[in-house]
Design a protein around this motif. Structure first.
Motif, PDB file in Angstrom:
ATOM      1  N   TYR A   1      -4.463  19.049  -5.770  1.00 55.71           N
ATOM      2  CA  TYR A   1      -3.697  19.265  -4.480  1.00 55.71           C
ATOM      3  C   TYR A   1      -4.346  18.657  -3.484  1.00 55.71           C
ATOM      4  CZ  TYR A   1      -1.006  22.228  -7.496  1.00 55.71           C
ATOM      5  OH  TYR A   1      -0.128  23.010  -8.546  1.00 55.71           O
ATOM      6  N   ASP A   2      -5.503  18.822  -3.267  1.00 50.59           N
ATOM      7  CA  ASP A   2      -6.493  18.099  -2.140  1.00 50.59           C
ATOM      8  C   ASP A   2      -6.114  16.659  -2.072  1.00 50.59           C
ATOM      9  OD1 ASP A   2      -7.256  20.655  -1.586  1.00 50.59           O
ATOM     10  OD2 ASP A   2      -9.285  20.478  -2.422  1.00 50.59           O
ATOM     11  N   GLU A   3      -6.312  15.868  -3.128  1.00 46.78           N
ATOM     12  CA  GLU A   3      -6.109  14.520  -3.339  1.00 46.78           C
ATOM     13  C   GLU A   3      -4.670  14.133  -3.191  1.00 46.78           C
ATOM     14  OE1 GLU A   3      -7.428  16.410  -5.663  1.00 46.78           O
ATOM     15  OE2 GLU A   3      -9.687  15.698  -5.533  1.00 46.78           O
ATOM     16  N   ALA A   4      -3.871  15.109  -3.463  1.00 50.44           N
ATOM     17  CA  ALA A   4      -2.462  14.645  -3.156  1.00 50.44           C
ATOM     18  C   ALA A   4      -1.851  14.656  -1.626  1.00 50.44           C
ATOM     19  CB  ALA A   4      -1.647  15.540  -3.839  1.00 50.44           C
ATOM     20  N   GLU A   5      -2.874  15.816  -1.076  1.00 51.07           N
ATOM     21  CA  GLU A   5      -2.567  16.026   0.211  1.00 51.07           C
ATOM     22  C   GLU A   5      -3.030  14.714   1.176  1.00 51.07           C
ATOM     23  OE1 GLU A   5      -3.342  19.377   3.711  1.00 51.07           O
ATOM     24  OE2 GLU A   5      -4.356  19.193   1.986  1.00 51.07           O
ATOM     25  N   GLU A   6      -4.363  14.089   0.700  1.00 50.87           N
ATOM     26  CA  GLU A   6      -4.882  13.088   1.272  1.00 50.87           C
ATOM     27  C   GLU A   6      -4.013  11.841   1.352  1.00 50.87           C
ATOM     28  OE1 GLU A   6      -8.960  10.369   1.087  1.00 50.87           O
ATOM     29  OE2 GLU A   6      -8.897  12.051  -0.185  1.00 50.87           O
ATOM     30  N   ALA A   7      -3.648  11.545  -0.187  1.00 48.10           N
ATOM     31  CA  ALA A   7      -2.830  10.605  -0.415  1.00 48.10           C
ATOM     32  C   ALA A   7      -1.373  10.721   0.518  1.00 48.10           C
ATOM     33  CB  ALA A   7      -2.208  10.566  -1.908  1.00 48.10           C
ATOM     34  N   LEU A   8      -0.747  11.670   0.577  1.00 45.66           N
ATOM     35  CA  LEU A   8       0.412  11.774   1.305  1.00 45.66           C
ATOM     36  C   LEU A   8       0.143  11.532   3.010  1.00 45.66           C
ATOM     37  CD1 LEU A   8       3.370  12.771   1.476  1.00 45.66           C
ATOM     38  CD2 LEU A   8       2.701  15.060   1.818  1.00 45.66           C
ATOM     39  N   ALA A   9      -1.085  12.004   3.552  1.00 41.30           N
ATOM     40  CA  ALA A   9      -1.565  11.561   4.874  1.00 41.30           C
ATOM     41  C   ALA A   9      -1.405  10.240   4.877  1.00 41.30           C
ATOM     42  CB  ALA A   9      -2.717  12.577   5.226  1.00 41.30           C
ATOM     43  N   ARG A  10      -2.227   9.484   4.168  1.00 39.36           N
ATOM     44  CA  ARG A  10      -2.391   8.203   4.053  1.00 39.36           C
ATOM     45  C   ARG A  10      -0.976   7.367   4.097  1.00 39.36           C
ATOM     46  NH1 ARG A  10      -6.656   6.131  -0.056  1.00 39.36           N
ATOM     47  NH2 ARG A  10      -5.946   8.135  -1.376  1.00 39.36           N
ATOM     48  N   LEU A  11      -0.054   7.978   3.370  1.00 38.09           N
ATOM     49  CA  LEU A  11       1.233   7.302   2.978  1.00 38.09           C
ATOM     50  C   LEU A  11       2.008   7.325   4.592  1.00 38.09           C
ATOM     51  CD1 LEU A  11       3.515   5.998   1.789  1.00 38.09           C
ATOM     52  CD2 LEU A  11       4.085   8.346   0.820  1.00 38.09           C
ATOM     53  N   ALA A  12       1.759   8.581   5.217  1.00 38.71           N
ATOM     54  CA  ALA A  12       2.409   8.999   6.484  1.00 38.71           C
ATOM     55  C   ALA A  12       1.871   7.903   7.513  1.00 38.71           C
ATOM     56  CB  ALA A  12       2.532  10.272   6.919  1.00 38.71           C
ATOM     57  N   GLU A  13       0.559   7.410   7.395  1.00 37.45           N
ATOM     58  CA  GLU A  13       0.061   6.688   8.209  1.00 37.45           C
ATOM     59  C   GLU A  13       0.451   5.302   8.173  1.00 37.45           C
ATOM     60  OE1 GLU A  13      -4.029   6.873   7.702  1.00 37.45           O
ATOM     61  OE2 GLU A  13      -4.367   8.915   8.726  1.00 37.45           O
ATOM     62  N   VAL A  14       0.766   4.607   7.048  1.00 40.29           N
ATOM     63  CA  VAL A  14       1.189   3.391   6.903  1.00 40.29           C
ATOM     64  C   VAL A  14       2.661   3.159   7.093  1.00 40.29           C
ATOM     65  CG1 VAL A  14      -0.696   2.762   5.139  1.00 40.29           C
ATOM     66  CG2 VAL A  14       1.400   3.354   4.412  1.00 40.29           C
TER      67      VAL A  14
ATOM     68  N   ASP B   1       0.894  -1.205   0.119  1.00 37.09           N
ATOM     69  CA  ASP B   1       0.127  -0.052  -0.001  1.00 37.09           C
ATOM     70  C   ASP B   1       0.932   1.163   0.052  1.00 37.09           C
ATOM     71  OD1 ASP B   1      -2.775   0.601   0.038  1.00 37.09           O
ATOM     72  OD2 ASP B   1      -2.626   1.656   1.972  1.00 37.09           O
ATOM     73  N   ALA B   2       1.914   1.278   0.450  1.00 35.62           N
ATOM     74  CA  ALA B   2       3.059   2.318   0.615  1.00 35.62           C
ATOM     75  C   ALA B   2       3.398   2.747  -0.717  1.00 35.62           C
ATOM     76  CB  ALA B   2       3.968   2.342   1.563  1.00 35.62           C
ATOM     77  N   ILE B   3       3.591   1.774  -1.659  1.00 32.74           N
ATOM     78  CA  ILE B   3       4.043   1.980  -2.850  1.00 32.74           C
ATOM     79  C   ILE B   3       2.943   2.664  -3.690  1.00 32.74           C
ATOM     80  CG2 ILE B   3       4.946   0.828  -4.971  1.00 32.74           C
ATOM     81  CD1 ILE B   3       6.232  -1.237  -3.386  1.00 32.74           C
ATOM     82  N   SER B   4       1.708   2.323  -3.607  1.00 32.70           N
ATOM     83  CA  SER B   4       0.402   2.761  -4.439  1.00 32.70           C
ATOM     84  C   SER B   4       0.225   4.138  -3.931  1.00 32.70           C
ATOM     85  CB  SER B   4      -0.676   1.711  -4.059  1.00 32.70           C
ATOM     86  OG  SER B   4      -0.503   0.350  -4.569  1.00 32.70           O
ATOM     87  N   LEU B   5       0.351   4.296  -2.678  1.00 32.26           N
ATOM     88  CA  LEU B   5       0.226   5.629  -1.957  1.00 32.26           C
ATOM     89  C   LEU B   5       1.371   6.752  -2.448  1.00 32.26           C
ATOM     90  CD1 LEU B   5      -1.223   4.957   1.238  1.00 32.26           C
ATOM     91  CD2 LEU B   5      -2.663   5.975  -0.295  1.00 32.26           C
ATOM     92  N   TYR B   6       2.350   6.243  -2.629  1.00 38.20           N
ATOM     93  CA  TYR B   6       3.572   7.005  -3.027  1.00 38.20           C
ATOM     94  C   TYR B   6       3.463   7.455  -4.554  1.00 38.20           C
ATOM     95  CZ  TYR B   6       8.562   8.657  -3.217  1.00 38.20           C
ATOM     96  OH  TYR B   6       9.745   9.584  -3.194  1.00 38.20           O
TER      97      TYR B   6
ATOM     98  N   GLU C   1       9.693  15.403   3.982  1.00 38.86           N
ATOM     99  CA  GLU C   1       9.685  14.803   5.311  1.00 38.86           C
ATOM    100  C   GLU C   1       9.467  13.462   5.303  1.00 38.86           C
ATOM    101  OE1 GLU C   1       7.191  17.181   7.696  1.00 38.86           O
ATOM    102  OE2 GLU C   1       8.460  18.959   7.708  1.00 38.86           O
ATOM    103  N   VAL C   2       8.401  12.951   4.754  1.00 37.75           N
ATOM    104  CA  VAL C   2       7.934  11.550   4.477  1.00 37.75           C
ATOM    105  C   VAL C   2       9.113  10.693   3.663  1.00 37.75           C
ATOM    106  CG1 VAL C   2       6.132   9.995   3.507  1.00 37.75           C
ATOM    107  CG2 VAL C   2       5.433  12.168   4.758  1.00 37.75           C
ATOM    108  N   GLU C   3       9.774  11.364   2.676  1.00 39.27           N
ATOM    109  CA  GLU C   3      10.552  10.521   1.896  1.00 39.27           C
ATOM    110  C   GLU C   3      11.893  10.493   2.909  1.00 39.27           C
ATOM    111  OE1 GLU C   3      12.783  11.729  -2.364  1.00 39.27           O
ATOM    112  OE2 GLU C   3      12.340  13.523  -1.128  1.00 39.27           O
ATOM    113  N   ALA C   4      12.178  11.376   3.595  1.00 38.23           N
ATOM    114  CA  ALA C   4      13.395  10.930   4.465  1.00 38.23           C
ATOM    115  C   ALA C   4      13.061   9.923   5.273  1.00 38.23           C
ATOM    116  CB  ALA C   4      13.630  12.419   5.406  1.00 38.23           C
ATOM    117  N   LYS C   5      12.020   9.790   5.758  1.00 39.74           N
ATOM    118  CA  LYS C   5      11.781   8.530   6.638  1.00 39.74           C
ATOM    119  C   LYS C   5      11.904   7.536   5.890  1.00 39.74           C
ATOM    120  CE  LYS C   5       8.579  11.177   9.688  1.00 39.74           C
ATOM    121  NZ  LYS C   5       7.264  11.242  10.560  1.00 39.74           N
TER     122      LYS C   5
END
Length: 372
Positions: A85-98, A68-73, A360-364
């Motif tokens: 941008y709204d959809e991108a922000e949501e995908a990024l938030a979900r990526l941070a959660e997984v 799922d992380a790959i799909s969200l990325y 920030e997510v990319e660095a993690k």
């Protein structure tokens, strides 16, 4: 070992020996995978690719984490490309959660190294460079494509029905927790569809048409990329086991390319029309590169290493197939949005804000790597 030095040294040698200068241009926008401009000799390289390759390798090592992380990325980058941008922000938030699910496997990090990821990036970049070499040097192109054509001609696959390994592969895409009756029904439906098109899926002779050798060029670029990278790698680390592992890692990069092609086709609504083409390309492409590497080992190493390469490559081959796209259909809403919504208008401030959070997510993600 600085694996990216392989790329730098290879490009320098190409310029010195062939008089062809290839320039790499780094970017943070557009398609994640590199693209070559045959007119300018420039290969545009999105530096975000490294984190995607890291995620894919981590998924192969820890399949229970899912993909799922790959799909969200990928979705985040597809949305930002379309200025949604709204959809991108949501995908990024979900990526941070997984991501915490990935970090839970930190005890096994020693198997995921920067060298593995960088070798695959070098292979992907050199593949694009090879297109430029073919464009400039017609004799080289003819020689390599002749080799590829011979290998494709030698591939004899029984197209009467579905091989048992393919049935197992198909079944792996069906959720295990489905009721038995529904599981059986889905398997039968998919099998019938595959039976219907098996003659086309396994007919690699379609790539031998004299008036279109574009796919042979793709396969040939794989060979050139792998050959150039392996030659440099051997110079840095001539140990047989290390060279074999490097070859396997570059071979597995094909799955990252397959994933992106298939994912984008599905989300663009082209899945049905490309249902036959995608598995046929993947089958021929993987078999060609696997055969090329096997022949290299036979010529320069020994039969034992060549056979061990085939054994390990095929084992990972099966793992890569099963993990490639199981989470795609968890994002049906994203699929509908990308297929039926209009692109937004560029908003510099919003884009910069998202990219700052994305970094920030990319660095993690990159923190999963161990330097070597």
């Amino acid at each position: 070992m600085n694996t990216l030095q392989i790329l730098t040294d290879t490009l320098r040698s190409i310029e010195e020996e062939m008089g062809i200068r290839i320039r790499l241009a780094e970017t943070r926008r557009g398609h994640l995978f590199p693209e070559v401009d045959l007119n300018t000799g420039e290969v545009t390289f999105n530096t975000k690719l490294r984190a995607l390759v890291t995620l894919y390798n981590y998924m192969l090592l820890h399949p229970d984490t899912g993909c799922d992380a790959i799909s969200l990325y990928t979705l985040y980058n597809m949305y930002t490309d379309r200025c949604q941008y709204d959809e991108a922000e949501e995908a990024l938030a979900r990526l941070a959660e997984v991501l915490p699910l990935l970090f839970a496997h930190g005890g096994k990090r020693d198997r995921l190294t920067a060298q593995s990821v960088d070798l695959q990036i070098v292979f992907i970049l050199l593949h694009e460079c090879a297109h430029l070499l073919f464009h400039v040097n017609g004799d080289l192109r003819a020689k390599i494509l002749g080799n590829v054509r011979q290998r494709i001609e030698d591939m004899q696959i029984d197209t009467a029905g579905i091989p048992d390994r393919m049935r197992t592969y198909i079944e792996s895409f069906i959720p295990e927790d489905l009721p038995e009756a529904l599981h059986k029904e889905m398997m039968q439906e998919i099998s019938e569809k595959m039976e219907q098109y098996s003659n086309e899926i396994f007919d690699f002779s379609k790539y031998l048409a004299p008036n279109d050798d574009s796919m042979l060029e793709e396969f040939g670029c794989d060979q050139v990329a792998c050959g150039l990278a392996l030659a440099r790698f051997i110079g840095l680390n001539p140990k047989g086991d290390a060279v074999m592992e490097a070859a396997i890692e570059m071979f597995m990069a094909l799955y990252i390319l397959d994933y992106d092609r298939c994912f984008r086709s599905i989300y663009a609504g082209q899945c049905e029309e490309r249902m036959v083409e995608m598995p046929r390309i993947a089958g021929a492409r993987h078999a060609n590169l696997r055969g090329f590497i096997y022949e290299v080992f036979l010529e320069h190493a020994n039969r034992e290493i060549a056979r061990e390469f085939l054994r390990q490559a095929e084992a990972r081959d099966e793992g890569g197939k099963r993990l490639m796209l199981p989470s795609v259909f968890d994002h049906l809403a994203d699929m509908m949005l990308l297929q039926h919504s209009e692109e937004g208008k560029p908003q510099r401030t919003r884009a910069l804000e998202l990219e700052k959070r994305f970094a920030e997510v990319e660095a993690k993600i990159l923190a999963l790597l161990l330097d070597t």
